[in-house]
Design a protein around this motif. Structure first.
Motif, PDB file in Angstrom:
ATOM      1  N   SER A 173      -2.072  -1.109  -0.582  1.00  0.00           N
ATOM      2  CA  SER A 173      -2.582  -0.453  -1.785  1.00  0.00           C
ATOM      3  C   SER A 173      -2.474  -1.407  -2.964  1.00  0.00           C
ATOM      4  CB  SER A 173      -1.789   0.821  -2.073  1.00  0.00           C
ATOM      5  OG  SER A 173      -0.481   0.498  -2.510  1.00  0.00           O
ATOM      6  N   LEU A 174      -3.148  -1.075  -4.055  1.00  0.00           N
ATOM      7  CA  LEU A 174      -3.077  -1.915  -5.245  1.00  0.00           C
ATOM      8  C   LEU A 174      -1.652  -1.997  -5.782  1.00  0.00           C
ATOM      9  CD1 LEU A 174      -6.312  -0.855  -7.174  1.00  0.00           C
ATOM     10  CD2 LEU A 174      -6.017  -2.694  -5.506  1.00  0.00           C
ATOM     11  N   LEU A 194      -9.358  -1.301  -2.565  1.00  0.00           N
ATOM     12  CA  LEU A 194     -10.079  -1.996  -3.627  1.00  0.00           C
ATOM     13  C   LEU A 194     -11.528  -1.523  -3.733  1.00  0.00           C
ATOM     14  CD1 LEU A 194     -10.546  -4.265  -5.727  1.00  0.00           C
ATOM     15  CD2 LEU A 194     -10.944  -5.816  -3.790  1.00  0.00           C
ATOM     16  N   ARG A 210     -10.387  -1.771 -10.613  1.00  0.00           N
ATOM     17  CA  ARG A 210      -9.526  -1.991  -9.448  1.00  0.00           C
ATOM     18  C   ARG A 210      -9.416  -3.487  -9.142  1.00  0.00           C
ATOM     19  NH1 ARG A 210     -12.499   2.527  -7.701  1.00  0.00           N
ATOM     20  NH2 ARG A 210     -13.770   1.300  -6.244  1.00  0.00           N
ATOM     21  N   ARG A 213      -7.020  -4.935 -11.600  1.00  0.00           N
ATOM     22  CA  ARG A 213      -5.649  -4.510 -11.278  1.00  0.00           C
ATOM     23  C   ARG A 213      -5.091  -5.295 -10.099  1.00  0.00           C
ATOM     24  NH1 ARG A 213      -5.971   1.575 -10.046  1.00  0.00           N
ATOM     25  NH2 ARG A 213      -3.811   1.192  -9.406  1.00  0.00           N
TER      26      ARG A 213
END
Length: 225
Positions: A173-174, A194, A210, A213
């Motif tokens: 995950s981010l 993403l 995204r 980030r």
């Protein structure tokens, strides 16, 4: 026997891998067709992500690689994913791919890629697989699926297998990115976390954010580390 482990010999310098590691993110594009990929590529490139992996399971993948390479030239690193055979690797080279990624260790893919001037990143999970993957001459190894392990696992690998650049991919995950980079990841491969639904439905308003980030997560971890 005591003493520090013998460092793993480094592979010859690979400019493509160096560029990928510099920003630390590979965006993975997978969908039934590549219809939305050009718009996704433009959005991500504008957000700062310059390494894009087009999976061969996508209809029209080779044409998309060729078109994106022609459109963006040295401003982007357009690669191919899910490359399983030497003949597929050669088709990717003919389409202009800068790198190829595999979910498994396929020595013929690495040999073909090196002969064509591409980087190749074979996929591996266990220490034995990772060591075997690196011994094919690959400049880095895709740790896959990353969701099956943890950043601590990658950190533990660095002890007995120092010097092997690892690119964890699959289920990251981010918010996980800083932890993986801190653990020693050279870069991360990001698909759905993403891309979201953009690969199948078209670019959404949050894609660029995204992307930014993801890059920020890499920078944050490297600054602390």
């Amino acid at each position: 026997m005591t003493g520090a482990p013998t460092p793993t010999p480094a592979q010859p310098h690979c400019p493509i891998t160096e560029k990928i590691v510099t920003r630390g993110v590979i965006a993975i594009l997978r969908a039934p067709t590549a219809a939305h990929f050009p718009a996704i590529a433009e959005t991500l490139l504008n957000a700062g992500i310059h390494a894009l992996e087009i999976t061969l399971t996508t209809r029209g993948a080779l044409r998309c690689i060729r078109d994106l390479t022609a459109a963006y030239g040295p401003d982007a690193l357009i690669g191919a994913g899910t490359v399983l055979t030497g003949s597929q690797a050669q088709e990717c080279a003919d389409a202009g791919a800068a790198f190829v990624v595999s979910p498994v260790v396929a020595p013929d893919v690495v040999r073909t890629a090196r002969a064509a001037g591409m980087a190749a990143y074979p996929g591996a999970l266990t220490p034995t697989e990772i060591h075997a993957a690196y011994r094919t001459g690959a400049p880095a190894v895709k740790l896959f699926p990353a969701s099956a392990v943890s950043p601590r696992y990658l950190s533990d690998l660095n002890g007995p297998l120092p010097g092997i650049p690892l690119i964890p991919t699959g289920g990251i995950s981010l918010t996980d990115i800083p932890e993986w980079i801190t653990a020693g990841a050279s870069a991360v491969g990001l698909g759905t976390p993403l891309i979201g639904a953009a690969a199948a439905e078209g670019v959404d308003g949050g894609l660029a954010d995204r992307g930014r980030r993801a890059l920020a997560g890499v920078c944050e971890a490297r600054t602390v580390r």
